[in-house]
Design a protein around this motif. Structure first.
Motif, PDB file in Angstrom:
ATOM      1  N   VAL A   1       0.879  -1.182   0.000  1.00  0.00           N
ATOM      2  CA  VAL A   1       0.000   0.000   0.000  1.00  0.00           C
ATOM      3  C   VAL A   1       0.908   1.221   0.000  1.00  0.00           C
ATOM      4  N   PRO A   2       0.916   2.018  -1.065  1.00  0.00           N
ATOM      5  CA  PRO A   2       1.905   3.086  -1.198  1.00  0.00           C
ATOM      6  C   PRO A   2       1.813   4.132  -0.080  1.00  0.00           C
TER       7      PRO A   2
ATOM      8  N   ASP B   1       6.637   1.468  -1.669  1.00  0.00           N
ATOM      9  CA  ASP B   1       5.736   0.326  -1.804  1.00  0.00           C
ATOM     10  C   ASP B   1       6.595  -0.935  -1.776  1.00  0.00           C
ATOM     11  N   ARG B   2       6.039  -2.059  -2.185  1.00  0.00           N
ATOM     12  CA  ARG B   2       6.771  -3.322  -2.086  1.00  0.00           C
ATOM     13  C   ARG B   2       8.068  -3.315  -2.897  1.00  0.00           C
ATOM     14  N   SER B   3       8.125  -2.485  -3.933  1.00  0.00           N
ATOM     15  CA  SER B   3       9.336  -2.438  -4.760  1.00  0.00           C
ATOM     16  C   SER B   3      10.457  -1.651  -4.087  1.00  0.00           C
ATOM     17  N   GLY B   4      10.163  -0.990  -2.994  1.00  0.00           N
ATOM     18  CA  GLY B   4      11.182  -0.237  -2.280  1.00  0.00           C
ATOM     19  C   GLY B   4      10.865   1.245  -2.216  1.00  0.00           C
ATOM     20  N   ILE B   5      11.910   2.054  -2.247  1.00  0.00           N
ATOM     21  CA  ILE B   5      11.771   3.506  -2.112  1.00  0.00           C
ATOM     22  C   ILE B   5      12.155   4.142  -3.445  1.00  0.00           C
ATOM     23  N   THR B   6      11.193   4.807  -4.070  1.00  0.00           N
ATOM     24  CA  THR B   6      11.401   5.415  -5.385  1.00  0.00           C
ATOM     25  C   THR B   6      11.369   6.930  -5.256  1.00  0.00           C
ATOM     26  N   PRO B   7      12.524   7.593  -5.416  1.00  0.00           N
ATOM     27  CA  PRO B   7      12.553   9.062  -5.317  1.00  0.00           C
ATOM     28  C   PRO B   7      11.839   9.712  -6.492  1.00  0.00           C
TER      29      PRO B   7
END
Length: 439
Positions: free
Chosen positions: A322-323, A353-359
């Motif tokens: 869940v973002p 989210d599940r993919s990690g941390i996206t700046p």
């Protein structure tokens, strides 16, 4: 069982906030909370406190203290870092008292400036030791760094540690609520955008229902400046440079060359600047801990409400997909802020989210804000260079480029001050102290 490892768990109150938040998060109920600290008594205190908190809140997490760091890290999915290398004594006292002999005064000394440089030099080698252990026993772990100096430590981990890392600070979450409270404005339903570098990130936009709130903010701030208050430096910066900065006035007073000046002592009173604030705060916190320790450590009815610290929300978003949006400290790779250096650590909006941390891409800061940030980035990058190369000249250069230090001291005095600090810190700076001994 998944594991969250807390390094520096002897910071009992902070451990309560961050790990108490995890206990209140449904998705994290089956996690082990692994505690590690080099102070056995403080580690035991935190373990007792968290066990009591777990029982009183009915959480199903497992709390376990470790005296072996590698075992604490083994198999961890998330690692939270909150260490302070050298502590209040001797290191913080040294960072403040020796510069005073040169007429150089500080307020907090944990970000840049002389205090920030030497705190970085003490801490970066320890953090890179953490990274070696992590790569061996939990190579996929996400490292959540709360320790200052945020930009230099996070930068060293990302550039040289080989570990997934994000730097976390609560100045962004607190920025707008504290500003609106100070100006007696309603902060409900406001939308805002913040970006920059840690402690020098900027409130770029602030609106409600599409209306720009900056004109009203600036109008009230001008009136507020007619009386003494705790935010005078930030309001002055906003008046001169057009935007509000996220971190406190006590911090910002020492990030710039304008406020703490021995030849203009009247500025200290004019801007209500609390010199030596951090050492005074340390003493007060130690005294308060001695008074309240029993009530916190052995209180079987201890309670907790979820705080605004990012850690539990990041872990929850990665576990549930869940973002969640944060402002994180990450490398400026790809020019997230296009008019700041790519090697810099920037504080920008990030999606978790599940993919990690996206700046998120920010683009250009207003040029005057980028210029202010670059003055601090110069010192940050040279401090990392000093730590990684072991070259003393890079310490001198980092200090010479620090805005506050350069405004107060000659080049010669900066070199002498750095040498005195290396000598005083001794084995806390093994690479540089060994060089002194050999000479």
């Amino acid at each position: 069982m998944s594991k969250i490892t807390f390094l520096g768990a002897g910071s009992t109150v902070f451990a309560k906030n961050v790990l108490g938040d995890c206990m209140l998060t449904p998705a994290l109920q089956e996690f082990e909370l692994a505690l590690f600290d080099i102070d056995d008594q403080r580690l035991k205190d935190s373990e007792n406190m968290l066990i009591n908190l777990k029982a009183s809140m009915g959480s199903s997490v497992q709390v376990k203290a470790y005296t072996n760091r590698k075992e604490a890290l083994r198999g961890a999915k998330y690692v939270i870092n909150a260490i302070q290398v050298g502590g209040y004594k001797p290191s913080t006292v040294i960072d403040f008292e020796i510069p005073k002999k040169y007429g150089l005064r500080q307020t907090i000394g944990d970000t840049i400036g002389i205090g920030g440089i030497f705190r970085s030099l003490r801490t970066i080698p320890v953090m890179l030791d953490f990274a070696k252990d992590i790569k061996e026993v939990c190579p996929d772990a996400m490292f959540l760094n709360y320790t200052n100096p945020m930009a230099t430590l996070t930068g060293a981990m990302l550039r040289y540690g080989g570990v997934k890392t994000v730097g976390l600070c609560h100045s962004v979450q607190a920025c707008v609520p504290e500003l609106f409270k100070s100006l007696d404005m309603d902060s409900n339903n406001v939308q805002w955008k913040v970006a920059g570098i840690n402690h020098l990130a900027w409130l770029l936009e602030i609106t409600r229902d599409g209306k720009d709130l900056y004109p009203e903010i600036k109008k009230r701030a001008i009136e507020k400046q007619k009386e003494k208050h705790d935010d005078m430096v930030r309001f002055e910066l906003m008046q001169r440079f057009g935007y509000y900065v996220t971190e406190s006035s006590e911090h910002n007073a020492e990030y710039h060359p304008y406020f703490i000046k021995k030849n203009y002592p009247e500025l200290i009173d004019k801007y209500n600047i609390p010199l030596d604030e951090y050492p005074h705060r340390c003493v007060s916190q130690i005294e308060e801990w001695e008074k309240t320790r029993e009530d916190i450590v052995n209180n079987q009815n201890l309670t907790h409400e979820r705080t605004h610290e990012y850690a539990s929300y990041i872990i929850e978003a990665m576990e549930t997909d869940v973002p969640f949006k944060i402002n994180g400290n990450v490398l400026n790779n790809g020019g997230l802020i296009s008019n700041l250096p790519t090697k810099a650590v920037v504080e920008v909006p990030c999606l978790v989210d599940r993919s990690g941390i996206t700046p998120c891409y920010v683009g250009e800061l207003p040029e005057q804000l980028a210029a202010l940030d670059r003055t601090n980035i110069n010192t940050q990058l040279l401090t990392i260079e000093a730590a990684m190369t072991g070259k003393r000249e890079h310490i001198y250069q980092a200090a010479m480029l620090d805005p506050h230090t350069a405004a107060e001291l000659s080049m010669e005095d900066i070199v002498l001050l750095c040498d005195d600090l290396i000598e005083a810190h001794g084995e806390w700076l093994p690479t540089f102290y060994k060089e002194s001994v050999l000479k």
